[in-house]
Scaffold this active site. Structure first.
Site, mmCIF file in Angstrom:
data_model
loop_
_atom_site.group_PDB
_atom_site.id
_atom_site.type_symbol
_atom_site.label_atom_id
_atom_site.label_comp_id
_atom_site.label_asym_id
_atom_site.label_seq_id
_atom_site.Cartn_x
_atom_site.Cartn_y
_atom_site.Cartn_z
ATOM 1 N N SER A 149 -13.545 -16.276 -2.850
ATOM 2 C CA SER A 149 -13.353 -17.687 -2.470
ATOM 3 C C SER A 149 -11.915 -18.052 -2.098
ATOM 4 O O SER A 149 -11.701 -19.073 -1.459
ATOM 5 C CB SER A 149 -13.841 -18.618 -3.577
ATOM 6 O OG SER A 149 -12.955 -18.616 -4.672
ATOM 7 N N LYS A 182 -8.605 -22.147 -7.564
ATOM 8 C CA LYS A 182 -8.745 -22.912 -6.316
ATOM 9 C C LYS A 182 -7.412 -23.564 -5.962
ATOM 10 O O LYS A 182 -6.512 -23.678 -6.776
ATOM 11 C CB LYS A 182 -9.810 -24.012 -6.449
ATOM 12 C CG LYS A 182 -11.175 -23.533 -6.892
ATOM 13 C CD LYS A 182 -11.875 -22.680 -5.887
ATOM 14 C CE LYS A 182 -13.217 -22.203 -6.436
ATOM 15 N NZ LYS A 182 -13.772 -21.117 -5.680
#
Length: 185
Positions: free
Chosen positions: A48, A91
């Site tokens: 990701s 993230k």
């Protein structure tokens, strides 16, 4: 006389062992303090955050900095996944508290202005299950993975926005693989 020397040697050895044990305990306590309050290591699981971070990259996370400062847009953070707090997500902060996030025409907009993102390699496809435009609640942060088409992030209700108090820390240094050691950008 010989007995006194043996007792003296035994006493000296016992003293030395006790001192060594004390030193080892001090080192362990110091290490645990550092790990609990200042720095922690973590590993990237999944794609990701590509191309910035890759599967199995090892990172050092600064756990101390956000006690005195607020996270900033663009910083990469580590936080527990709401659905399973034993799992940590990594993230990038995109939206700050009070900002309006909109995603349209494959572009992220912050308060109506397109966000410059030189770390994205491909066109972002529509994803997620929240409605846009979205206002980031106070004391929370809107996060997204750099690999937008393969990231479970704030666009999904099960991740949502991240409360400052839930942020484990700021990913600052990559320590593995050796040929990529350096500061995380």
């Amino acid at each position: 006389m010989e007995e006194n020397q043996n007792n003296s040697k035994e006493s000296s050895v016992k003293s030395e062992i006790i001192e060594t044990i004390k030193e080892v305990i001090i080192v362990i306590i110091f290490f645990l303090f550092i790990r609990a309050f200042i720095f922690e290591n973590t590993k990237v699981i999944g794609p990701s955050m590509e191309p910035t971070l890759h599967e199995n990259n090892a990172l050092i996370v600064n756990k101390f900095e956000y006690r005195f400062t607020n996270p900033e847009r663009g910083e990469i953070i580590v936080f527990p996944y709401k659905g399973d707090p034993s799992k940590h997500y990594i993230k990038r902060i995109i939206g700050l508290p009070g900002e309006t996030i909109d995603i349209r025409d494959n572009t992220v907009y912050i308060d109506g202005e397109p966000l410059e993102e030189d770390y994205i390699l491909e066109t972002m496809e529509p994803r997620g299950d929240i409605a846009f435009p979205f206002v980031v609640p106070e004391n929370t942060y809107f996060v997204m993975g750099d690999n937008r088409n393969n990231s479970s992030d704030s666009r999904y209700q099960d991740v949502g926005t991240i409360e400052k108090s839930k942020i484990i820390g700021h990913a600052v240094i990559r320590i593995w693989p050796l040929n990529e050691i350096g500061f995380v950008k």
